[in-house]
Design an enzyme around this catalytic site. Structure first.
Site, short mmCIF file in Angstrom:
data_model
loop_
_atom_site.label_atom_id
_atom_site.label_comp_id
_atom_site.label_asym_id
_atom_site.label_seq_id
_atom_site.Cartn_x
_atom_site.Cartn_y
_atom_site.Cartn_z
N GLY A 113 0.76 -1.24 0.00
CA GLY A 113 0.00 0.00 0.00
C GLY A 113 0.79 1.30 0.00
O GLY A 113 0.29 2.33 -0.43
N ASP A 133 1.09 3.58 4.52
CA ASP A 133 -0.03 4.22 3.84
C ASP A 133 -1.09 4.67 4.85
O ASP A 133 -1.52 5.82 4.84
CB ASP A 133 -0.64 3.28 2.79
CG ASP A 133 -0.95 1.88 3.34
OD1 ASP A 133 -0.68 1.60 4.53
OD2 ASP A 133 -1.47 1.05 2.57
N ASP A 169 -4.62 1.93 10.80
CA ASP A 169 -6.03 1.66 11.03
C ASP A 169 -6.17 1.12 12.46
O ASP A 169 -6.26 1.89 13.41
CB ASP A 169 -6.47 0.66 9.95
CG ASP A 169 -7.95 0.37 9.94
OD1 ASP A 169 -8.72 1.20 10.42
OD2 ASP A 169 -8.33 -0.70 9.44
N LYS A 209 -6.61 6.48 11.04
CA LYS A 209 -8.03 6.33 11.35
C LYS A 209 -8.15 6.06 12.84
O LYS A 209 -8.27 4.90 13.25
CB LYS A 209 -8.55 5.09 10.61
CG LYS A 209 -9.38 5.35 9.39
CD LYS A 209 -10.07 4.06 8.98
CE LYS A 209 -9.69 3.63 7.60
NZ LYS A 209 -10.29 2.35 7.19
N PHE A 223 -13.58 3.26 4.63
CA PHE A 223 -12.59 2.50 3.87
C PHE A 223 -12.20 3.28 2.63
O PHE A 223 -13.04 3.59 1.79
CB PHE A 223 -13.13 1.11 3.50
CG PHE A 223 -12.04 0.19 3.08
CD1 PHE A 223 -11.26 -0.45 4.04
CD2 PHE A 223 -11.75 -0.02 1.75
CE1 PHE A 223 -10.22 -1.29 3.67
CE2 PHE A 223 -10.71 -0.86 1.36
CZ PHE A 223 -9.96 -1.50 2.32
#
Ligand code: IMP
Length: 184
Positions: free
Chosen positions: A49, A105, A108, A136, A157
């Site tokens: 990513g 990237d 999360d 996030k 997402f």
């Protein structure tokens, strides 16, 4: 005008345009340039990513540096973290005594990064820091310090600029949200 990407891109609601990303990456590059002057910088790109972000970031840093790639798989073709992190491709050279900057990237749950920091820390770098494009915080399960951050986002997402949904959309120049339920 219709382009080969237009059907593909039509499903994406833009969150950050290519121009907004470029501006933020340039600012991060300038900050990193200031902080790492005189150091032995290794940009550690976490695959897959981060490949687009790392390529742009590397060119925004005005210092001699080395680039390494670490292949990591934390998800299947799913959008939920499995919590299991697998190293699929290791570094080509040791990083002992060097100033390692992990380029991610997106952070999360934080599970991938916390595992990576543990593994890399054991390899004796002079310093170990993190540069993430996106964070996030709503989904955090393990706290990790992000030293350089592009943007904080809500719990959605996102795809593009290297980020995928079931391996698709990595080549979109912007970051966006897929607007319908079907993968294209
Ligand atoms: P974490 O271990 O949950 O922090 O997940 C980190 C990895 O999951 C990232 O490096 C991405 O590859 C993937 N990921 C997490 N959220 C997203 C998203 O919104 N879009 C695409 N990939 C994501």
């Amino acid at each position: 005008m219709a382009t080969p990407l237009s059907g593909y891109r039509g499903r994406i609601q833009t969150l950050y345009s290519a121009a907004q990303l470029a501006e933020r990456v340039a600012a991060l590059g300038a900050e990193i340039t200031r902080d790492y002057t005189g150091k032995s910088l290794v940009l550690l790109c976490v695959l897959k990513g981060s490949f687009v972000f790392a390529a742009d970031l590397a060119r925004a840093i005005e210092l001699p540096l080395r680039v390494e790639f670490l292949g990591v798989a934390s998800y299947g073709d799913d959008s939920e973290s499995s919590g299991v992190v697998q190293i699929t491709q290791d570094l080509t050279r040791p990083v002992e005594g060097e100033d390692v900057l992990v380029v991610e990237d997106i952070v999360d749950t934080g599970l991938t990064l916390s595992y990576l920091l543990e593994v890399l820390g054991a390899r004796g770098p002079a310093s170990l820091k993190v540069c993430a494009l996106l964070h996030k915080p709503a989904r955090e399960r393990k706290h990790v310090r992000i030293d350089y951050l592009g943007f904080t986002i809500e719990d959605r997402f996102v795809v593009g600029y290297g980020l995928d949904w079931a391996q698709r959309y990595r080549n979109l120049p912007e970051i966006g949200v897929v607007t319908d339920g079907e993968e294209g």
